[in-house]
Design an enzyme around this catalytic site. Structure first.
Site, PDB file in Angstrom:
ATOM      1  N   ASP A  84      14.412  18.888  57.961  1.00 38.81           N
ATOM      2  CA  ASP A  84      15.378  18.891  56.849  1.00 38.81           C
ATOM      3  C   ASP A  84      15.974  17.488  56.740  1.00 38.81           C
ATOM      4  O   ASP A  84      16.663  17.026  57.652  1.00 38.81           O
ATOM      5  CB  ASP A  84      16.459  19.931  57.125  1.00 38.81           C
ATOM      6  CG  ASP A  84      17.451  20.079  55.977  1.00 38.81           C
ATOM      7  OD1 ASP A  84      17.379  19.290  55.023  1.00 38.81           O
ATOM      8  OD2 ASP A  84      18.297  20.985  56.043  1.00 38.81           O
ATOM      9  N   ASP A 139      13.530  18.345  50.091  1.00 40.10           N
ATOM     10  CA  ASP A 139      13.945  17.690  51.335  1.00 40.10           C
ATOM     11  C   ASP A 139      13.675  18.529  52.584  1.00 40.10           C
ATOM     12  O   ASP A 139      14.230  18.240  53.648  1.00 40.10           O
ATOM     13  CB  ASP A 139      15.432  17.331  51.269  1.00 40.10           C
ATOM     14  CG  ASP A 139      16.327  18.546  51.053  1.00 40.10           C
ATOM     15  OD1 ASP A 139      15.793  19.637  50.776  1.00 40.10           O
ATOM     16  OD2 ASP A 139      17.563  18.403  51.155  1.00 40.10           O
ATOM     17  N   GLU A 140      12.805  19.528  52.460  1.00 40.23           N
ATOM     18  CA  GLU A 140      12.512  20.384  53.611  1.00 40.23           C
ATOM     19  C   GLU A 140      11.013  20.700  53.676  1.00 40.23           C
ATOM     20  O   GLU A 140      10.421  21.065  52.661  1.00 40.23           O
ATOM     21  CB  GLU A 140      13.291  21.697  53.529  1.00 40.23           C
ATOM     22  CG  GLU A 140      14.802  21.517  53.562  1.00 40.23           C
ATOM     23  CD  GLU A 140      15.547  22.832  53.389  1.00 40.23           C
ATOM     24  OE1 GLU A 140      16.589  23.006  54.034  1.00 40.23           O
ATOM     25  OE2 GLU A 140      15.084  23.684  52.615  1.00 40.23           O
TER      26      GLU A 140
END
Length: 434
Positions: A20, A115-116
């Site tokens: 993350d 973003d993960e």
């Protein structure tokens, strides 16, 4: 109290690494502009105090500023705060560079958001020492080859849900391992709302069944946990919290759409109408690129000083044609205009959105059977307009956004509608040409 679950559970080795990125949008802005590094910043969709932060830097978060904090409130919390507009095309470019860097170390199993990412560990990678070393190499590789501002928190666990929870346990720049001997006790300090799928309504339902925390949920037998949840998902959740790596449930996109927060001076009837048209064109272009058709158009909006969403819809013929979608939008918009005029203070809209729903794949494509019909026949007309829609896609892809469009696009009368990053969806780079 129901009987406690048996303790003789089968082996649950480490199987997932979840990465993350920390304060991703804000970190990209700091990477792009050295003057922003080490300073409290937020990213906002428009230059207005009435909008909200879509990202806050690590430094801003120390003042209690989070995603969703109103800009005016964020400025009160931190007088040194810097507000910057989003560089959404750059966020996609950095995302692709980050994913490419992770691939240098381990295959990426699933991109979960902008973003993960989640990666499945092989048998030679799933000891605590090996998985930890792998995570450290990935984190260092991103900083070295993508950007020094791009820090990340990594979780390692027997399944993807637990790896995600682990990634949230230490931020920023954290690394947390949840091994089988820690489960489920290591989770008991977390609130129920930290688990994906448990919102306010489910939390209330579980409380009515006597479940106030994760410990009480895990103390149930799997069947009793499922009953408290109200279906098979409770049973499934019990096993996941105990470290079982269950097969993923297939998901399918059911809608394609866009929304836009308007600046305060662009919230009147005509700017909203033009913005809705632009959103409809973007949605139809995405629909064609994905090879889908839609059967329902939804127009939705939020008026100023109103948290609830107004919406209306109209059935479509099975279509991916921009002109058919715009004609349907023209039918819907008077409903919105009428609703706005009846409100105290008149027509003033903060957010407008267009969604194409009931989408399905376009199975096969052949030459039109209606080309020989009278040119004014509806079927012949749609054949021509669909061909024109696709030609517009190709021109905009080659020459840039708005090289060609449908109808008025007077920039002095409406907000510019660019592609934005939704938290659960990563735009194709092609969308930045729409």
């Amino acid at each position: 109290m129901p009987d406690a679950p048996p303790l003789d559970l089968p082996p649950r080795p480490l199987r997932w690494l979840y990465l993350d990125l920390n304060s991703y949008f804000a970190s990209v802005e700091q990477q792009l502009n050295p003057d922003l590094r080490g300073r409290p910043i937020i990213v906002a969709p428009v230059d207005s105090d009435t909008t909200v932060a879509i990202a806050a830097s690590v430094e801003a978060k120390k003042y209690g500023i989070r995603t969703g904090t109103p800009v005016w409130e964020a400025k009160q919390l931190c007088r040194e705060l810097i507000v910057t507009p989003g560089s959404h095309a750059k966020y996609v470019e950095f995302h692709e560079a980050i994913v490419a860097e992770i691939w240098n170390h381990i295959p990426v199993t699933r991109v979960c958001s902008i973003d993960e990412v989640a990666c499945r560990l092989l048998d030679n990678e799933n000891s605590v020492a090996a998985a930890t070393a792998l995570a450290q190499r990935i984190k260092a590789g991103i900083r070295a080859h993508v950007g020094t501002c791009l820090t990340s928190s990594v979780g390692i666990a027997p399944n993807r849900l637990l790896a995600k929870l682990a990634s949230d346990m230490q931020k920023p720049d954290g690394l947390t391992v949840l091994s089988e001997e820690m489960l489920p006790q290591r989770l008991f300090a977390l609130p129920l709302r930290d688990i994906a799928g448990i919102g306010a309504k489910m939390e209330k339902r579980l409380a009515q069944q006597g479940i106030l925390d994760i410990g009480q949920l895990c103390a149930r037998r799997p069947r009793d946990a499922g009953s408290a949840w109200g279906g098979v998902n409770g049973d499934r959740l019990w096993y996941l919290l105990h470290g079982f790596d269950l097969p993923e449930k297939p998901t399918q996109s059911r809608t394609i759409g866009h929304s836009h927060v308007l600046s305060p001076r662009k919230r009147g009837l005509e700017p909203v109408r033009l913005t809705a048209r632009r959103l409809a064109l973007k949605s139809a272009s995405r629909l064609r690129r994905k090879g889908h058709v839609s059967r329902l158009l939804v127009l939705h909006a939020r008026f100023e000083d109103d948290k609830s969403t107004w919406r209306t819809s109209i059935k479509l013929p099975s279509t991916q044609d921009s002109f058919t979608v715009l004609a349907a939008l023209d039918t819907l918009f008077p409903r919105l205009a009428d609703a706005g005029r009846k409100r105290p203070g008149g027509f003033a809209i903060r957010m407008i959105g267009v969604t194409l729903a009931e989408i399905a794949p376009l199975h096969g494509e052949q030459e039109s059977l209606f080309a020989a019909l009278d040119p004014d026949d509806p079927l012949a007309r749609e054949t021509r307009t669909l061909a024109l829609s696709k030609a517009m896609d190709r021109i905009n892809e080659k020459f840039g956004r708005l090289a060609v469009s449908v109808g008025p696009m007077d920039g002095s009368r409406t907000d510019r509608v660019g592609t934005k990053i939704a938290f659960g969806r990563i735009p194709d780079l092609d969308e930045f040409h729409e």
